[in-house]
Design a protein around this motif. Structure first.
Motif, PDB file in Angstrom:
ATOM      1  N   ASP A 129       0.815  -1.221   0.000  1.00 35.91           N
ATOM      2  CA  ASP A 129       0.000   0.000   0.000  1.00 35.91           C
ATOM      3  C   ASP A 129       0.849   1.272   0.000  1.00 35.91           C
ATOM      4  O   ASP A 129       0.569   2.229   0.726  1.00 35.91           O
ATOM      5  CB  ASP A 129      -0.934   0.017   1.219  1.00 35.91           C
ATOM      6  CG  ASP A 129      -1.873  -1.177   1.251  1.00 35.91           C
ATOM      7  OD1 ASP A 129      -2.218  -1.692   0.171  1.00 35.91           O
ATOM      8  OD2 ASP A 129      -2.266  -1.607   2.364  1.00 35.91           O
ATOM      9  N   SER A 130       1.896   1.294  -0.810  1.00 34.15           N
ATOM     10  CA  SER A 130       2.809   2.452  -0.834  1.00 34.15           C
ATOM     11  C   SER A 130       2.782   3.204  -2.163  1.00 34.15           C
ATOM     12  O   SER A 130       3.650   4.006  -2.439  1.00 34.15           O
ATOM     13  CB  SER A 130       4.242   1.999  -0.535  1.00 34.15           C
ATOM     14  OG  SER A 130       4.711   1.083  -1.516  1.00 34.15           O
ATOM     15  N   GLY A 131       1.773   2.944  -2.992  1.00 31.67           N
ATOM     16  CA  GLY A 131       1.658   3.668  -4.252  1.00 31.67           C
ATOM     17  C   GLY A 131       1.298   5.120  -4.019  1.00 31.67           C
ATOM     18  O   GLY A 131       0.685   5.484  -3.006  1.00 31.67           O
ATOM     19  N   GLY A 132       1.683   5.981  -4.942  1.00 31.07           N
ATOM     20  CA  GLY A 132       1.392   7.407  -4.815  1.00 31.07           C
ATOM     21  C   GLY A 132       0.947   7.985  -6.142  1.00 31.07           C
ATOM     22  O   GLY A 132      -0.213   7.912  -6.502  1.00 31.07           O
ATOM     23  N   SER A 133       1.876   8.542  -6.900  1.00 31.85           N
ATOM     24  CA  SER A 133       1.546   9.118  -8.211  1.00 31.85           C
ATOM     25  C   SER A 133       2.357   8.499  -9.341  1.00 31.85           C
ATOM     26  O   SER A 133       1.986   8.628 -10.509  1.00 31.85           O
ATOM     27  CB  SER A 133       1.779  10.629  -8.204  1.00 31.85           C
ATOM     28  OG  SER A 133       3.149  10.928  -7.956  1.00 31.85           O
ATOM     29  N   GLN A 134       3.470   7.854  -9.035  1.00 34.40           N
ATOM     30  CA  GLN A 134       4.307   7.306 -10.097  1.00 34.40           C
ATOM     31  C   GLN A 134       3.701   6.014 -10.651  1.00 34.40           C
ATOM     32  O   GLN A 134       3.173   5.191  -9.902  1.00 34.40           O
ATOM     33  CB  GLN A 134       5.716   7.051  -9.584  1.00 34.40           C
ATOM     34  CG  GLN A 134       6.455   8.332  -9.229  1.00 34.40           C
ATOM     35  CD  GLN A 134       7.906   8.086  -8.910  1.00 34.40           C
ATOM     36  OE1 GLN A 134       8.578   7.307  -9.580  1.00 34.40           O
ATOM     37  NE2 GLN A 134       8.406   8.743  -7.876  1.00 34.40           N
ATOM     38  N   PHE A 135       3.802   5.879 -11.948  1.00 37.55           N
ATOM     39  CA  PHE A 135       3.220   4.728 -12.631  1.00 37.55           C
ATOM     40  C   PHE A 135       4.117   4.322 -13.776  1.00 37.55           C
ATOM     41  O   PHE A 135       5.002   5.076 -14.192  1.00 37.55           O
ATOM     42  CB  PHE A 135       1.808   5.057 -13.132  1.00 37.55           C
ATOM     43  CG  PHE A 135       1.759   6.201 -14.122  1.00 37.55           C
ATOM     44  CD1 PHE A 135       1.716   5.968 -15.491  1.00 37.55           C
ATOM     45  CD2 PHE A 135       1.741   7.519 -13.683  1.00 37.55           C
ATOM     46  CE1 PHE A 135       1.666   7.011 -16.407  1.00 37.55           C
ATOM     47  CE2 PHE A 135       1.698   8.579 -14.584  1.00 37.55           C
ATOM     48  CZ  PHE A 135       1.653   8.327 -15.945  1.00 37.55           C
ATOM     49  N   PHE A 136       3.903   3.120 -14.287  1.00 33.88           N
ATOM     50  CA  PHE A 136       4.713   2.680 -15.427  1.00 33.88           C
ATOM     51  C   PHE A 136       3.834   2.081 -16.503  1.00 33.88           C
ATOM     52  O   PHE A 136       2.777   1.501 -16.239  1.00 33.88           O
ATOM     53  CB  PHE A 136       5.809   1.703 -14.994  1.00 33.88           C
ATOM     54  CG  PHE A 136       5.338   0.429 -14.332  1.00 33.88           C
ATOM     55  CD1 PHE A 136       5.172  -0.742 -15.057  1.00 33.88           C
ATOM     56  CD2 PHE A 136       5.093   0.393 -12.961  1.00 33.88           C
ATOM     57  CE1 PHE A 136       4.766  -1.921 -14.443  1.00 33.88           C
ATOM     58  CE2 PHE A 136       4.690  -0.778 -12.337  1.00 33.88           C
ATOM     59  CZ  PHE A 136       4.521  -1.941 -13.082  1.00 33.88           C
ATOM     60  N   LEU A 137       4.287   2.266 -17.739  1.00 26.81           N
ATOM     61  CA  LEU A 137       3.595   1.761 -18.917  1.00 26.81           C
ATOM     62  C   LEU A 137       4.461   0.668 -19.534  1.00 26.81           C
ATOM     63  O   LEU A 137       5.627   0.905 -19.851  1.00 26.81           O
ATOM     64  CB  LEU A 137       3.344   2.879 -19.932  1.00 26.81           C
ATOM     65  CG  LEU A 137       2.598   4.112 -19.394  1.00 26.81           C
ATOM     66  CD1 LEU A 137       3.586   5.224 -19.082  1.00 26.81           C
ATOM     67  CD2 LEU A 137       1.565   4.618 -20.381  1.00 26.81           C
ATOM     68  N   VAL A 138       3.901  -0.504 -19.704  1.00 25.02           N
ATOM     69  CA  VAL A 138       4.639  -1.667 -20.202  1.00 25.02           C
ATOM     70  C   VAL A 138       4.564  -1.690 -21.727  1.00 25.02           C
ATOM     71  O   VAL A 138       3.477  -1.777 -22.299  1.00 25.02           O
ATOM     72  CB  VAL A 138       4.065  -2.975 -19.618  1.00 25.02           C
ATOM     73  CG1 VAL A 138       4.886  -4.169 -20.088  1.00 25.02           C
ATOM     74  CG2 VAL A 138       4.038  -2.916 -18.091  1.00 25.02           C
ATOM     75  N   PHE A 139       5.710  -1.604 -22.387  1.00 23.86           N
ATOM     76  CA  PHE A 139       5.705  -1.606 -23.850  1.00 23.86           C
ATOM     77  C   PHE A 139       6.073  -2.966 -24.439  1.00 23.86           C
ATOM     78  O   PHE A 139       6.002  -3.170 -25.648  1.00 23.86           O
ATOM     79  CB  PHE A 139       6.617  -0.514 -24.420  1.00 23.86           C
ATOM     80  CG  PHE A 139       8.054  -0.582 -23.980  1.00 23.86           C
ATOM     81  CD1 PHE A 139       8.969  -1.365 -24.660  1.00 23.86           C
ATOM     82  CD2 PHE A 139       8.497   0.162 -22.893  1.00 23.86           C
ATOM     83  CE1 PHE A 139      10.299  -1.415 -24.274  1.00 23.86           C
ATOM     84  CE2 PHE A 139       9.820   0.129 -22.490  1.00 23.86           C
ATOM     85  CZ  PHE A 139      10.727  -0.669 -23.175  1.00 23.86           C
ATOM     86  N   GLN A 140       6.451  -3.903 -23.584  1.00 20.67           N
ATOM     87  CA  GLN A 140       6.741  -5.277 -24.008  1.00 20.67           C
ATOM     88  C   GLN A 140       6.515  -6.175 -22.793  1.00 20.67           C
ATOM     89  O   GLN A 140       6.794  -5.778 -21.662  1.00 20.67           O
ATOM     90  CB  GLN A 140       8.195  -5.390 -24.492  1.00 20.67           C
ATOM     91  CG  GLN A 140       8.584  -6.760 -25.031  1.00 20.67           C
ATOM     92  CD  GLN A 140      10.016  -6.770 -25.559  1.00 20.67           C
ATOM     93  OE1 GLN A 140      10.462  -5.810 -26.183  1.00 20.67           O
ATOM     94  NE2 GLN A 140      10.740  -7.842 -25.308  1.00 20.67           N
ATOM     95  N   ASP A 141       5.978  -7.374 -23.018  1.00 20.58           N
ATOM     96  CA  ASP A 141       5.699  -8.280 -21.912  1.00 20.58           C
ATOM     97  C   ASP A 141       6.873  -8.301 -20.933  1.00 20.58           C
ATOM     98  O   ASP A 141       8.032  -8.474 -21.343  1.00 20.58           O
ATOM     99  CB  ASP A 141       5.448  -9.700 -22.419  1.00 20.58           C
ATOM    100  CG  ASP A 141       4.122  -9.834 -23.147  1.00 20.58           C
ATOM    101  OD1 ASP A 141       3.417  -8.826 -23.296  1.00 20.58           O
ATOM    102  OD2 ASP A 141       3.786 -10.964 -23.571  1.00 20.58           O
ATOM    103  N   SER A 142       6.569  -8.148 -19.639  1.00 21.23           N
ATOM    104  CA  SER A 142       7.613  -8.039 -18.617  1.00 21.23           C
ATOM    105  C   SER A 142       7.285  -8.930 -17.426  1.00 21.23           C
ATOM    106  O   SER A 142       6.166  -8.900 -16.909  1.00 21.23           O
ATOM    107  CB  SER A 142       7.762  -6.594 -18.137  1.00 21.23           C
ATOM    108  OG  SER A 142       8.172  -5.742 -19.196  1.00 21.23           O
TER     109      SER A 142
END
Length: 273
Positions: free
Chosen positions: A209-222
């Motif tokens: 439960d430590s999410g805030g504003s930063q996010f990531f977009l996956v451009f290839q299966d990871s």
């Protein structure tokens, strides 16, 4: 028997995890130092939370990395031409909040996040019913102009394949001042610990439960542990923009650094339909 490619990916993930832990430790020391300065000056500082991502996509989210160690390449990496335009005029905002915003979205409605970036528009279909706190937070922050003029500060092209955004400071250590709960970690799209291309997920500090504003977009299966809230899916046209950014590479030549492309979110909007 573990293949050479599987071993390479495992080592890359382990290295990434070590880097994230070092960043978390550095941020903790920074917060302690800042609190001491604040007490001396008699200033009340509201500390923003660091978020980064992956393997603990730690914020440099969640995260999702100003203090990141980078292994230098043997020779200076060749830099591809910048495929993106100049950022729109304007400054990032530094406002933070003490509490998560009250839940006000309609969980039964459809919401779309549009990132108008210097590299093109990235549309994201949001999962309001599965990740209501996350979508509600993005709706709140977008209306406040929180993401506008902020850089996407990190591109990872080795082991995992993600573009990380959402930190107005551009360092990987910024956040809105509050955290939101993890959600939707059993999303049906996550199979065998794979975040498929097109997934948009929250970065975090490696803690629950430590999410805030930063996010990531996956451009290839990871391949990642299911610890990062998946809350949206990038459109087909948005994936083309991500590919253009990824093809330009990152600044270190080691597969994890600032994108060579000038990726700035000129404006972020959330629309209900």
């Amino acid at each position: 028997m573990v293949s050479q490619e599987q071993r390479r990916r495992q080592l890359a993930r382990e290295k990434f995890l070590r880097q994230q832990q070092r960043r978390t430790d550095a941020r903790r020391k920074s917060r302690i130092r800042n609190s001491v300065v604040a007490s001396v000056l008699g200033v009340v500082l509201v500390g923003s939370l660091a978020l980064y991502t992956t393997g603990t996509l730690k914020q440099d989210d969640d995260k999702t990395n100003a203090n990141a160690e980078v292994t230098p390449s043997a020779s200076a990496p060749s830099k591809a031409p910048d495929p993106c335009d100049k950022p729109a005029e304007g400054k990032v905002k530094s406002e933070t909040w003490k509490k998560e915003p009250a839940l006000s979205i309609d969980k039964s409605a459809k919401y779309t996040l549009k990132l108008d970036t210097t590299c093109g528009a990235i549309d994201v279909a949001l999962k309001a019913s599965a990740a209501p706190h996350t979508v509600n937070s993005f709706d709140f922050l977008a209306k406040k102009g929180y993401f506008d003029h902020s850089k996407c500060h990190r591109l990872t092209t080795n082991g995992i394949y993600v573009l990380q955004c959402g930190d107005p400071t551009g360092t990987g250590t910024g956040g809105p001042g509050y955290t939101i709960p993890d959600e939707n970690l059993k999303d049906k799209s996550l199979k065998d610990n794979i975040y498929p291309a097109g997934t948009v997920a929250m970065a975090n500090t490696g803690q629950k439960d430590s999410g805030g504003s930063q996010f990531f977009l996956v451009f290839q299966d990871s391949q990642l542990p299911p610890s990062y809230t998946p809350f949206g899916t990038v459109s087909e046209s948005g994936m083309k923009v991500l590919k253009k950014i990824a093809d330009a590479g990152e600044s270190t030549g080691a597969g994890d650094g600032a994108p060579n492309a000038t990726v700035v979110i000129d404006r972020a909007t959330v629309t209900k339909s």
